[in-house]
Design a protein around this motif. Structure first.
Motif, PDB file in Angstrom:
ATOM      1  N   MET A   1       0.779  -0.853   0.567  1.00 46.78           N
ATOM      2  CA  MET A   1       0.239   0.277   0.243  1.00 46.78           C
ATOM      3  C   MET A   1       0.723   1.333  -0.059  1.00 46.78           C
ATOM      4  O   MET A   1       1.166   1.448   1.125  1.00 46.78           O
ATOM      5  N   GLN A   2       0.901   2.532  -0.895  1.00 48.64           N
ATOM      6  CA  GLN A   2       1.351   3.404  -0.852  1.00 48.64           C
ATOM      7  C   GLN A   2       0.608   4.062  -0.439  1.00 48.64           C
ATOM      8  O   GLN A   2      -0.647   4.418   0.503  1.00 48.64           O
ATOM      9  N   LEU A   3       1.829   5.619   0.564  1.00 49.21           N
ATOM     10  CA  LEU A   3       1.299   6.408   1.390  1.00 49.21           C
ATOM     11  C   LEU A   3       0.189   7.304   0.507  1.00 49.21           C
ATOM     12  O   LEU A   3      -0.558   7.625   2.047  1.00 49.21           O
ATOM     13  N   THR A   4       0.325   7.580  -0.820  1.00 49.45           N
ATOM     14  CA  THR A   4      -1.043   8.343  -0.813  1.00 49.45           C
ATOM     15  C   THR A   4      -2.204   7.301  -0.561  1.00 49.45           C
ATOM     16  O   THR A   4      -3.354   8.483  -0.244  1.00 49.45           O
ATOM     17  N   ASP A   5      -2.865   6.163  -1.209  1.00 51.04           N
ATOM     18  CA  ASP A   5      -3.344   5.159  -0.312  1.00 51.04           C
ATOM     19  C   ASP A   5      -3.653   5.334   1.095  1.00 51.04           C
ATOM     20  O   ASP A   5      -5.171   5.395   1.581  1.00 51.04           O
ATOM     21  N   LEU A   7      -2.655   7.811   2.775  1.00 48.43           N
ATOM     22  CA  LEU A   7      -3.728   9.347   2.972  1.00 48.43           C
ATOM     23  C   LEU A   7      -5.156   9.290   2.625  1.00 48.43           C
ATOM     24  O   LEU A   7      -5.956  10.097   3.963  1.00 48.43           O
ATOM     25  N   ASP A   8      -5.143   8.668   1.913  1.00 49.56           N
ATOM     26  CA  ASP A   8      -7.118   8.760   1.683  1.00 49.56           C
ATOM     27  C   ASP A   8      -8.170   8.021   2.107  1.00 49.56           C
ATOM     28  O   ASP A   8      -8.232   8.761   2.180  1.00 49.56           O
ATOM     29  N   GLU A   9      -7.195   6.774   2.895  1.00 47.17           N
ATOM     30  CA  GLU A   9      -8.308   6.072   3.949  1.00 47.17           C
ATOM     31  C   GLU A   9      -8.452   6.794   5.347  1.00 47.17           C
ATOM     32  O   GLU A   9      -9.009   6.210   5.887  1.00 47.17           O
ATOM     33  N   SER A  10      -7.397   7.999   5.683  1.00 48.01           N
ATOM     34  CA  SER A  10      -7.096   8.441   6.703  1.00 48.01           C
ATOM     35  C   SER A  10      -8.329   9.785   7.356  1.00 48.01           C
ATOM     36  O   SER A  10      -8.436   9.972   6.054  1.00 48.01           O
ATOM     37  N   ALA A  11      -8.489   9.406   8.599  1.00 45.86           N
ATOM     38  CA  ALA A  11      -9.393  10.233   9.170  1.00 45.86           C
ATOM     39  C   ALA A  11      -8.652  11.293   9.002  1.00 45.86           C
ATOM     40  O   ALA A  11      -9.492  12.461  10.089  1.00 45.86           O
ATOM     41  N   ALA A  12      -7.965  11.523   9.733  1.00 43.21           N
ATOM     42  CA  ALA A  12      -6.607  12.746   9.803  1.00 43.21           C
ATOM     43  C   ALA A  12      -7.109  14.266   8.738  1.00 43.21           C
ATOM     44  O   ALA A  12      -7.627  14.266   7.721  1.00 43.21           O
ATOM     45  N   THR A  13      -6.317  15.264   9.229  1.00 41.33           N
ATOM     46  CA  THR A  13      -7.248  16.656   8.800  1.00 41.33           C
ATOM     47  C   THR A  13      -6.337  16.826   7.441  1.00 41.33           C
ATOM     48  O   THR A  13      -4.959  15.814   7.063  1.00 41.33           O
ATOM     49  N   SER A  14      -6.587  17.639   6.938  1.00 39.49           N
ATOM     50  CA  SER A  14      -6.278  17.828   5.514  1.00 39.49           C
ATOM     51  C   SER A  14      -4.995  18.810   5.592  1.00 39.49           C
ATOM     52  O   SER A  14      -3.957  17.959   4.591  1.00 39.49           O
ATOM     53  N   LEU A  50       1.566   4.789  11.579  1.00 42.84           N
ATOM     54  CA  LEU A  50       0.464   5.573  12.459  1.00 42.84           C
ATOM     55  C   LEU A  50      -0.772   5.534  11.871  1.00 42.84           C
ATOM     56  O   LEU A  50      -2.224   5.423  11.972  1.00 42.84           O
ATOM     57  N   LEU A  51      -0.927   6.448   9.969  1.00 40.50           N
ATOM     58  CA  LEU A  51      -2.034   6.676   9.256  1.00 40.50           C
ATOM     59  C   LEU A  51      -2.737   5.134   9.099  1.00 40.50           C
ATOM     60  O   LEU A  51      -3.862   5.188   8.642  1.00 40.50           O
ATOM     61  N   CYS A  52      -1.662   4.515   8.665  1.00 38.62           N
ATOM     62  CA  CYS A  52      -2.609   2.734   8.472  1.00 38.62           C
ATOM     63  C   CYS A  52      -2.831   2.191   9.301  1.00 38.62           C
ATOM     64  O   CYS A  52      -4.014   2.038   9.540  1.00 38.62           O
ATOM     65  N   ALA A  53      -2.780   2.140  10.996  1.00 42.44           N
ATOM     66  CA  ALA A  53      -2.363   1.236  11.826  1.00 42.44           C
ATOM     67  C   ALA A  53      -3.754   2.437  12.720  1.00 42.44           C
ATOM     68  O   ALA A  53      -5.003   2.124  13.298  1.00 42.44           O
ATOM     69  N   GLU A  54      -3.957   3.461  12.324  1.00 42.28           N
ATOM     70  CA  GLU A  54      -4.473   4.034  13.321  1.00 42.28           C
ATOM     71  C   GLU A  54      -6.115   5.241  12.467  1.00 42.28           C
ATOM     72  O   GLU A  54      -6.175   6.295  12.661  1.00 42.28           O
ATOM     73  N   ARG A  55      -6.220   4.428  11.159  1.00 42.42           N
ATOM     74  CA  ARG A  55      -7.194   5.215  10.134  1.00 42.42           C
ATOM     75  C   ARG A  55      -7.929   6.502  10.505  1.00 42.42           C
ATOM     76  O   ARG A  55      -8.605   7.111   9.658  1.00 42.42           O
ATOM     77  N   ASP A  56      -8.543   5.754  11.464  1.00 37.94           N
ATOM     78  CA  ASP A  56      -9.544   6.402  12.222  1.00 37.94           C
ATOM     79  C   ASP A  56      -9.887   7.375  13.200  1.00 37.94           C
ATOM     80  O   ASP A  56     -10.534   8.201  13.677  1.00 37.94           O
TER      81      ASP A  56
END
Length: 141
Positions: A1-5, A7-14, A50-56
């Motif tokens: 999985m690429q970083l851009t993917d 990021l797309d699936e993450s609930a992090a702020t823009s 972090l972004l993958c494991a804690e995507r919510d």
């Protein structure tokens, strides 16, 4: 999985997502800080995990408290999410990943370079939530 993917699936702020992309390009940002010098590539690996494991999590910013060795990065990351802070302890270790896979180099040691190259951010030996801390508690520290 690429970083851009991821990021797309993450609930992090823009804003945080943009900061992660900046860090990947070696541009400093106040949304990603570290208490000690950490190699750039290891910060990117940590943020990706972090972004993958804690995507919510609606991540606003992070502060890294870590020690970097030749084959590892261990410590904690404080993740600011609105009025709360989440803390995760972690150990990224490419020598451990190589050992787990039975990969050895020409000297018989774990082939950590191969593991880092092929598994990149997926060499986390451990990732554990430590606690939740209300904003008021860390804002005065």
């Amino acid at each position: 999985m690429q970083l851009t993917d991821i990021l797309d699936e993450s609930a992090a702020t823009s804003e945080f997502k943009a900061a992660v992309l900046s860090v990947r390009e070696r541009v400093r940002t106040p949304l990603v800080t570290s208490t000690r010098p950490v190699p750039h590539v290891k910060i990117v690996r940590l943020l990706t995990h972090l972004l993958c494991a804690e995507r919510d999590l609606e991540i606003d910013s992070v502060r890294i408290h870590a020690d970097s060795g030749c084959s590892d990065l261990t410590g904690v990351i404080d993740v600011i999410c609105g009025d709360d802070m989440r803390r995760f302890s972690f150990a990224w270790d490419c020598a451990w990943r190589a050992s787990e896979l039975g990969w050895t180099d020409c000297f018989g040691f774990p082939d950590q370079m191969r593991a880092a190259r092929e598994y990149d951010w997926r060499c986390f030996k451990s990732w554990q939530a430590v606690d939740e801390i209300p904003t008021e508690r860390f804002a005065t520290a």
